[in-house]
Design a protein around this motif. Sequence first.
Motif, PDB file in Angstrom:
ATOM      1  N   ILE A 118      -6.660   3.697   1.217  1.00 16.57           N
ATOM      2  CA  ILE A 118      -6.505   4.788   0.248  1.00 16.57           C
ATOM      3  C   ILE A 118      -5.854   4.285  -1.032  1.00 16.57           C
ATOM      4  O   ILE A 118      -6.254   4.659  -2.133  1.00 16.57           O
ATOM      5  CB  ILE A 118      -5.711   5.965   0.874  1.00 16.57           C
ATOM      6  N   GLU A 119      -4.856   3.415  -0.919  1.00 16.49           N
ATOM      7  CA  GLU A 119      -4.223   2.842  -2.113  1.00 16.49           C
ATOM      8  C   GLU A 119      -5.243   2.108  -2.972  1.00 16.49           C
ATOM      9  O   GLU A 119      -5.245   2.239  -4.197  1.00 16.49           O
ATOM     10  CB  GLU A 119      -3.103   1.869  -1.720  1.00 16.49           C
ATOM     11  N   GLY A 120      -6.094   1.318  -2.329  1.00 18.69           N
ATOM     12  CA  GLY A 120      -7.123   0.589  -3.062  1.00 18.69           C
ATOM     13  C   GLY A 120      -8.056   1.518  -3.804  1.00 18.69           C
ATOM     14  O   GLY A 120      -8.398   1.280  -4.967  1.00 18.69           O
ATOM     15  N   VAL A 121      -8.453   2.584  -3.149  1.00 23.59           N
ATOM     16  CA  VAL A 121      -9.341   3.563  -3.786  1.00 23.59           C
ATOM     17  C   VAL A 121      -8.625   4.240  -4.947  1.00 23.59           C
ATOM     18  O   VAL A 121      -9.184   4.372  -6.034  1.00 23.59           O
ATOM     19  CB  VAL A 121      -9.831   4.610  -2.760  1.00 23.59           C
ATOM     20  N   LEU A 122      -7.405   4.675  -4.717  1.00 21.75           N
ATOM     21  CA  LEU A 122      -6.661   5.371  -5.774  1.00 21.75           C
ATOM     22  C   LEU A 122      -6.436   4.468  -6.978  1.00 21.75           C
ATOM     23  O   LEU A 122      -6.497   4.933  -8.122  1.00 21.75           O
ATOM     24  CB  LEU A 122      -5.335   5.904  -5.236  1.00 21.75           C
ATOM     25  N   ASN A 123      -6.202   3.201  -6.743  1.00 22.13           N
ATOM     26  CA  ASN A 123      -6.038   2.266  -7.863  1.00 22.13           C
ATOM     27  C   ASN A 123      -7.322   2.128  -8.669  1.00 22.13           C
ATOM     28  O   ASN A 123      -7.283   1.991  -9.889  1.00 22.13           O
ATOM     29  CB  ASN A 123      -5.590   0.895  -7.365  1.00 22.13           C
ATOM     30  N   ARG A 124      -8.469   2.171  -7.990  1.00 17.28           N
ATOM     31  CA  ARG A 124      -9.758   2.026  -8.682  1.00 17.28           C
ATOM     32  C   ARG A 124     -10.207   3.296  -9.380  1.00 17.28           C
ATOM     33  O   ARG A 124     -10.842   3.227 -10.424  1.00 17.28           O
ATOM     34  CB  ARG A 124     -10.844   1.570  -7.712  1.00 17.28           C
ATOM     35  N   ILE A 125      -9.899   4.443  -8.807  1.00 13.84           N
ATOM     36  CA  ILE A 125     -10.429   5.684  -9.387  1.00 13.84           C
ATOM     37  C   ILE A 125      -9.387   6.475 -10.186  1.00 13.84           C
ATOM     38  O   ILE A 125      -9.714   7.512 -10.736  1.00 13.84           O
ATOM     39  CB  ILE A 125     -11.067   6.597  -8.319  1.00 13.84           C
ATOM     40  N   SER A 126      -8.176   5.984 -10.276  1.00  9.53           N
ATOM     41  CA  SER A 126      -7.117   6.763 -10.912  1.00  9.53           C
ATOM     42  C   SER A 126      -7.446   7.150 -12.345  1.00  9.53           C
ATOM     43  O   SER A 126      -7.099   8.237 -12.798  1.00  9.53           O
ATOM     44  CB  SER A 126      -5.782   6.026 -10.858  1.00  9.53           C
ATOM     45  N   PHE A 127      -8.145   6.307 -13.078  1.00 14.41           N
ATOM     46  CA  PHE A 127      -8.485   6.665 -14.459  1.00 14.41           C
ATOM     47  C   PHE A 127      -9.539   7.747 -14.512  1.00 14.41           C
ATOM     48  O   PHE A 127      -9.678   8.434 -15.528  1.00 14.41           O
ATOM     49  CB  PHE A 127      -8.912   5.433 -15.259  1.00 14.41           C
ATOM     50  N   PHE A 128     -10.268   7.996 -13.444  1.00 15.09           N
ATOM     51  CA  PHE A 128     -11.246   9.078 -13.409  1.00 15.09           C
ATOM     52  C   PHE A 128     -10.593  10.426 -13.117  1.00 15.09           C
ATOM     53  O   PHE A 128     -11.073  11.460 -13.551  1.00 15.09           O
ATOM     54  CB  PHE A 128     -12.303   8.852 -12.325  1.00 15.09           C
ATOM     55  N   ILE A 129      -9.509  10.409 -12.343  1.00 14.00           N
ATOM     56  CA  ILE A 129      -8.940  11.677 -11.875  1.00 14.00           C
ATOM     57  C   ILE A 129      -7.653  12.050 -12.593  1.00 14.00           C
ATOM     58  O   ILE A 129      -7.058  13.057 -12.252  1.00 14.00           O
ATOM     59  CB  ILE A 129      -8.731  11.663 -10.345  1.00 14.00           C
ATOM     60  N   ASN A 130      -7.232  11.314 -13.555  1.00 16.26           N
ATOM     61  CA  ASN A 130      -6.030  11.695 -14.315  1.00 16.26           C
ATOM     62  C   ASN A 130      -6.392  12.436 -15.566  1.00 16.26           C
ATOM     63  O   ASN A 130      -7.423  12.423 -16.080  1.00 16.26           O
ATOM     64  CB  ASN A 130      -5.203  10.462 -14.672  1.00 16.26           C
TER      65      ASN A 130
END
Length: 130
Positions: A118-130
């Motif tokens: 989950i951390e890996g995913v959040l690091n990759r997609i964080s710019f999409f969901i912020n």
Amino acid sequence: MNEIILTNNSKVNDKYKSKFEIEFIEKSGYLNILFEARNMIYQGYRLLTHPMSSSLKPNQTKFRSIILQKNQNNLDTESILMIERAIESAEKFLKFKKTPDWDEKILDDFRTVDMSIIEGVLNRISFFIN
């Protein structure tokens, strides 16, 4: 915030509950998380992560975390198909061999693996969901 982390992993819950909406279903198994994800998809969410990401099989670990997003459109058919296939696959694995009753050390290792995914995913997609 339209994203939600659905999890039965206390480590994921503890780390991200102040940053994301969390649906924490304690003492729930792998398959129950998939069923809950399916319910959420039929309520208008779509999958942001694959429900069976990682090489860990449903009969190896009890922990699963899935990120979903509230979909403003109609039902997301791709998410429906993906979760139905994941449930079917998980049921086959669990029918073949049940998840062992691991000791707490091994369970903690599985929690850590799930959290790192989950951390890996959040690091990759964080710019999409912020």
